[in-house]
Design an enzyme around this catalytic site. Sequence first.
Site, mmCIF file in Angstrom:
data_model
loop_
_atom_site.group_PDB
_atom_site.id
_atom_site.type_symbol
_atom_site.label_atom_id
_atom_site.label_comp_id
_atom_site.label_asym_id
_atom_site.label_seq_id
_atom_site.Cartn_x
_atom_site.Cartn_y
_atom_site.Cartn_z
ATOM 1 N N GLN A 24 25.747 -21.128 -31.703
ATOM 2 C CA GLN A 24 26.058 -22.428 -31.112
ATOM 3 C C GLN A 24 25.976 -22.396 -29.592
ATOM 4 O O GLN A 24 25.580 -23.368 -28.960
ATOM 5 C CB GLN A 24 27.459 -22.887 -31.541
ATOM 6 C CG GLN A 24 27.553 -23.258 -33.003
ATOM 7 C CD GLN A 24 26.541 -24.335 -33.378
ATOM 8 O OE1 GLN A 24 26.647 -25.469 -32.947
ATOM 9 N NE2 GLN A 24 25.564 -23.966 -34.185
ATOM 10 N N HIS A 77 22.794 -23.595 -27.852
ATOM 11 C CA HIS A 77 22.400 -25.004 -27.879
ATOM 12 C C HIS A 77 22.363 -25.604 -26.480
ATOM 13 O O HIS A 77 21.382 -26.214 -26.077
ATOM 14 C CB HIS A 77 23.355 -25.815 -28.758
ATOM 15 C CG HIS A 77 22.901 -25.951 -30.174
ATOM 16 N ND1 HIS A 77 21.799 -26.671 -30.529
ATOM 17 C CD2 HIS A 77 23.406 -25.450 -31.316
ATOM 18 C CE1 HIS A 77 21.631 -26.616 -31.842
ATOM 19 N NE2 HIS A 77 22.590 -25.875 -32.336
ATOM 20 N N GLU A 108 33.842 -28.604 -34.903
ATOM 21 C CA GLU A 108 32.662 -29.114 -35.599
ATOM 22 C C GLU A 108 32.285 -28.166 -36.745
ATOM 23 O O GLU A 108 32.126 -28.589 -37.891
ATOM 24 C CB GLU A 108 31.510 -29.224 -34.594
ATOM 25 C CG GLU A 108 30.198 -29.702 -35.194
ATOM 26 C CD GLU A 108 29.064 -29.642 -34.181
ATOM 27 O OE1 GLU A 108 28.036 -30.291 -34.433
ATOM 28 O OE2 GLU A 108 29.198 -28.930 -33.148
ATOM 29 N N HIS A 109 32.101 -26.892 -36.434
ATOM 30 C CA HIS A 109 31.794 -25.867 -37.432
ATOM 31 C C HIS A 109 32.941 -24.861 -37.474
ATOM 32 O O HIS A 109 33.387 -24.384 -36.427
ATOM 33 C CB HIS A 109 30.522 -25.098 -37.081
ATOM 34 C CG HIS A 109 29.324 -25.968 -36.837
ATOM 35 N ND1 HIS A 109 28.936 -26.356 -35.567
ATOM 36 C CD2 HIS A 109 28.433 -26.519 -37.697
ATOM 37 C CE1 HIS A 109 27.851 -27.103 -35.663
ATOM 38 N NE2 HIS A 109 27.527 -27.224 -36.941
ATOM 39 N N ASP A 166 22.929 -25.430 -40.938
ATOM 40 C CA ASP A 166 22.033 -26.175 -40.062
ATOM 41 C C ASP A 166 20.708 -26.493 -40.733
ATOM 42 O O ASP A 166 20.096 -27.527 -40.449
ATOM 43 C CB ASP A 166 21.758 -25.369 -38.786
ATOM 44 C CG ASP A 166 22.778 -25.646 -37.696
ATOM 45 O OD1 ASP A 166 23.591 -26.564 -37.859
ATOM 46 O OD2 ASP A 166 22.763 -24.916 -36.678
ATOM 47 N N HIS A 172 46.235 -73.313 -44.784
ATOM 48 C CA HIS A 172 45.996 -72.337 -45.854
ATOM 49 C C HIS A 172 46.721 -72.790 -47.127
ATOM 50 O O HIS A 172 46.159 -72.759 -48.225
ATOM 51 C CB HIS A 172 46.513 -70.950 -45.449
ATOM 52 C CG HIS A 172 45.599 -70.179 -44.555
ATOM 53 N ND1 HIS A 172 45.267 -70.591 -43.300
ATOM 54 C CD2 HIS A 172 44.958 -68.996 -44.755
ATOM 55 C CE1 HIS A 172 44.460 -69.700 -42.741
ATOM 56 N NE2 HIS A 172 44.254 -68.711 -43.617
#
Length: 426
Positions: free
Chosen positions: A253, A256, A321-322, A355, A414
């Site tokens: 990661q 990235h 996230e992971h 992934d 109503h």
Amino acid sequence: MIRIMKYGEVPNDEIFARAVPAVNVEAVVTEIIENVKKNGDIALFEYAKKFDKAELSSLEVSKEEIDEAMACVSPELIAIMENAAKNIRRFHEKQVRTSFILNDEAGIVMGQKIIPVDRAGLYVPGGTAAYPSTVLMDSIPAKIAGCPEVVITTPPSKDGKVNPVILAAAKVAGVDRIFKVGGAQAIAALAYGTESIPKVDKIVGPGNAFVAEAKKQVFGKVSIDMIAGPREILIVADGRSDARVVAADLLSQAEHDKMASAVLVTDSMLLAEKVCEELEKQIPALLRADIARASVDTNGKIIVADTLNVAIDVANEIAPEHLELMVDAPLDSLSKIRHAGSVFMGRNCPEALGDYLAGPNHTLPTSGTAKFSSPLSVDDFIKKTQYTYFTEDALKSVAKDVAKFAEAEGLTAHAKSALVRTEGEE
């Protein structure tokens, strides 16, 4: 070098701190969106020249370009992508919802219809790397949901072409149309439509800070999947874990982007020290070593907890996230996980498997939003419409109750609308 910190001995705000991009892009993105709204394709051609250095004659990828891409991508890679697509379909087909109808009371029918959005727009990054995996992950659920049209926007290269691997993945996934547009201008085009690019109902896909800000600004005009932050991995590992493997997964990661976050939480100081050493060995060998170096040094951390249970508590608070569980009994630990985008269990399940090939989606909540949001799924491409039918007798049986409820809220019109059908002409 990555920092090692002992849980309980450093302030919690350091333990749970997250990388925050310093760039302020709001004003720039607002200007881009307004330009695209006003000038349509003309603005998109100008931005392609300005940002991508590409002179385009057409925004849409032609059939000939797709055929050319399929011919130049290796059959082996296409076969791998087809296998990945099969796994993604197999997983996401289990998410399909069905409409329902209730008619178990006399004179009353009610139900819910599941309807796909008419058109989905997928943003596929094309800056520092190409992501055919994103094409598969984001378009296949849309197709399974039944979207009549799925379109992609992705930045062109300087020669005005789209990376052939992206086009091959789009062909494998069954994408309907592809456009050579990147950045915030692509999000604006999808949200508002131009002469060439159709307006969509849903925008999904990752991107840089400009793309994320654009998604934020067009939300409400169009639905979006999420505002994605920097990529994240958190590994909970016991002392029996292989430091070489742990370091490799953290770097999966970190490579990235410089803002990515790689975190190890362990009950072993010895493992922490070995992982630190391994990171220093492995980073120089990476193709994107400079990016990984910046990510690890700035945002990486190793947290040493007294027990694995405490380590899992830390993971739940960070809500990554992971999340990898490198422990002896990962299924037992899974029951304790409350907040994570996607969980990878055991010592033989790297995040990279998710992934590309496993099947569960890799478009995941970041920045702690896993506490209240979910991975991209078929649900992102559907909407629900409910309906109700009452016969005259069924309405008469409840009209007074409806009226009393309405009057309690001070809404006499109503109340009247319920009673007027049952009391006759006045």
